[in-house]
Design an enzyme around this catalytic site. Structure first.
Site, mmCIF file in Angstrom:
data_model
loop_
_atom_site.group_PDB
_atom_site.id
_atom_site.type_symbol
_atom_site.label_atom_id
_atom_site.label_comp_id
_atom_site.label_asym_id
_atom_site.label_seq_id
_atom_site.Cartn_x
_atom_site.Cartn_y
_atom_site.Cartn_z
ATOM 1 N N PRO A 1 -22.551 10.945 -24.606
ATOM 2 C CA PRO A 1 -21.355 11.592 -24.050
ATOM 3 C C PRO A 1 -21.520 11.939 -22.568
ATOM 4 O O PRO A 1 -20.542 12.240 -21.881
ATOM 5 C CB PRO A 1 -21.182 12.851 -24.893
ATOM 6 C CG PRO A 1 -22.368 12.968 -25.760
ATOM 7 C CD PRO A 1 -23.133 11.692 -25.716
ATOM 8 N N GLU B 1 -30.167 15.573 -31.040
ATOM 9 C CA GLU B 1 -29.754 16.374 -29.876
ATOM 10 C C GLU B 1 -29.926 15.631 -28.569
ATOM 11 O O GLU B 1 -29.495 16.101 -27.530
ATOM 12 C CB GLU B 1 -30.531 17.690 -29.844
ATOM 13 C CG GLU B 1 -30.245 18.587 -31.021
ATOM 14 C CD GLU B 1 -28.758 18.868 -31.209
ATOM 15 O OE1 GLU B 1 -28.093 19.196 -30.223
ATOM 16 O OE2 GLU B 1 -28.278 18.746 -32.353
ATOM 17 N N ARG C 1 -14.309 -9.475 -26.614
ATOM 18 C CA ARG C 1 -12.980 -10.031 -26.355
ATOM 19 C C ARG C 1 -12.895 -10.749 -25.013
ATOM 20 O O ARG C 1 -12.005 -11.538 -24.789
ATOM 21 C CB ARG C 1 -11.925 -8.921 -26.419
ATOM 22 C CG ARG C 1 -11.863 -8.260 -27.784
ATOM 23 C CD ARG C 1 -10.867 -7.130 -27.840
ATOM 24 N NE ARG C 1 -9.504 -7.602 -27.757
ATOM 25 C CZ ARG C 1 -8.736 -7.502 -26.683
ATOM 26 N NH1 ARG C 1 -9.195 -6.935 -25.600
ATOM 27 N NH2 ARG C 1 -7.515 -7.965 -26.697
ATOM 28 N N ASP D 1 -3.642 -8.407 -22.101
ATOM 29 C CA ASP D 1 -3.429 -7.220 -22.911
ATOM 30 C C ASP D 1 -3.169 -5.978 -22.082
ATOM 31 O O ASP D 1 -3.289 -5.990 -20.873
ATOM 32 C CB ASP D 1 -4.673 -6.968 -23.764
ATOM 33 C CG ASP D 1 -4.633 -7.809 -25.013
ATOM 34 O OD1 ASP D 1 -3.534 -8.219 -25.387
ATOM 35 O OD2 ASP D 1 -5.701 -8.041 -25.589
HETATM 36 N N1 ADE Z 1 -22.911 9.616 -28.634
HETATM 37 C C1 ADE Z 1 -22.353 10.768 -29.048
HETATM 38 N N2 ADE Z 1 -21.123 10.937 -28.553
HETATM 39 C C2 ADE Z 1 -20.880 9.838 -27.763
HETATM 40 C C3 ADE Z 1 -19.779 9.427 -26.962
HETATM 41 N N3 ADE Z 1 -18.680 10.169 -26.838
HETATM 42 N N4 ADE Z 1 -19.893 8.270 -26.304
HETATM 43 C C4 ADE Z 1 -21.005 7.519 -26.399
HETATM 44 N N5 ADE Z 1 -22.073 7.859 -27.136
HETATM 45 C C5 ADE Z 1 -22.024 8.999 -27.814
#
Ligand code: ADE
Length: 249
Positions: free
Chosen positions: A87, A114, A152, A167
Site C-alpha cells: 500500500p 505487517e 491486456r 478501452d
Molecule cells: N498489499 C496490501 N495492500 C495492498 C495494496 N493496496 N496494494 C498493493 N499491495 C498491497
C-alpha cells in the site's frame, strides 16, 4: 512476456490466472507465469520466512534472506523490474500498466503480514506498487491485478489487436455506453444512431458519450486527456446544459 511471482501463498494464484484470456495467453505462449513459494528459498530447517520486528510492535516481518536468494536465483543477471506490492507503493494507473507491459520480464514480490524487512526495499526492489488506498491482507490479489492489467497490453492477448488501446483510460477518457441485442429489451431501446450503420456518426456519438461520462464521473481525467478542439466545444456545450435536462438522450 514472462512474469515471476514470489509469494507465501502460491495456491491463491492457481485458479485466478488459469481462466479465460490469461489462460489462452499462456497456452499461446504470449505470457509465461511462474509462481515461486518464498518458503522454498528459506535457509533454515524450519523454513522460516518471517520473524518478529526489531524495536517491538505488532505482527511479523518478512525476512530478507529468502527473498534475496529467490530474486538472485530467479533472475540471475537478467535485468528486470523487481516490484513489491504494497500500500506504500506508487498508485497503479493506466500509464503505469502500459509502462510495465514494455518489459519482457517482471518479478513481483507479494508482501505479507505487517511488512517486509526494509533491506529488501532498499537493495533488491526497484519499484513499489499499490493498487489503491486500502490495505489488503497481502500482496497476492494486488499482484493478480497487475498481471491481468499488464497482460491486456501484450500484443495478441486480446482478440481485437487494438482492444486495450481503445478501452477506458487509453485516451484518458472513460468509455461510453455499449449495447448488444436485442434492440428493444423490456421497452428500453438501443439508441437509433447505433443501429443506423453510419460509421462516422457512430464514432462521433461514442466520442460525445465518452466525454459526457468522463465529465460526469471523473472530471479530473479531462485535465490530462488529449482533447481536440471539437471535444472542447462539446464539453463547453455540456457545461452550459449541466443541471438542465440531458440534451444527448
Ligand atoms: N498489499 C496490501 N495492500 C495492498 C495494496 N493496496 N496494494 C498493493 N499491495 C498491497
Amino acid at each position: 512476456m514472462r512474469i515471476d511471482i514470489l509469494t507465501l501463498f502460491p495456491t491463491m494464484f492457481f485458479s485466478a490466472l488459469q481462466e479465460s484470456i490469461l489462460k489462452r495467453a499462456q497456452q499461446q505462449g504470449l505470457l509465461t507465469l511462474v509462481i515461486h513459494p518464498i518458503r522454498d528459498y528459506a535457509l533454515d530447517r524450519h523454513q522460516l520466512t518471517d520473524d518478529i520486528p526489531y524495536g517491538g510492535g505488532e505482527g511479523m516481518i518478512l525476512k530478507p534472506e529468502p527473498i534475496f536468494r529467490a530474486v538472485r536465483s530467479i533472475l540471475g543477471t537478467t535485468p528486470a523490474p523487481v516490484i513489491l506490492l504494497t500500500p506504500q507503493g506508487r498508485p497503479l494507473q493506466h500509464t503505469v500498466v502500459e509502462e510495465l507491459a514494455q518489459h519482457p520480464r517482471l518479478l513481483l514480490i507479494c508482501g505479507h503480514y505487517e511488512g517486509v524487512d526494509e533491506r529488501v526495499r532498499q537493495h533488491v526492489v526497484t519499484d513499489e506498487i499499490s493498487i489503491g488506498d486500502y490495505v489488503l491482507t497481502g500482496g497476492e490479489l494486488a499482484a493478480m491485478v497487475v498481471v491481468d492489467a499488464v497482460a491486456r497490453f501484450i500484443p495478441g492477448v486480446l482478440g481485437a489487436a487494438e482492444g486495450a488501446y481503445n478501452d477506458s483510460f487509453a485516451a484518458g477518457l472513460l468509455e461510453g455506453p455499449q449495447y448488444t441485442r436485442p434492440p428493444v429489451f423490456a421497452g428500453w431501446e438501443v439508441p437509433d444512431i447505433l443501429r443506423a450503420g453510419n460509421h462516422a456518426l457512430i464514432a462521433r456519438w461514442k466520442r460525445t458519450m465518452a466525454l459526457q461520462r468522463t465529465l460526469e464521473r471523473r472530471p479530473d481525467l479531462l485535465e490530462k486527456a488529449a482533447l481536440t478542439s471539437e471535444d472542447e466545444d462539446m464539453l463547453k456545450q455540456f457545461h452550459r446544459t449541466l443541471g438542465e435536462p440531458n440534451v444527448m438522450e
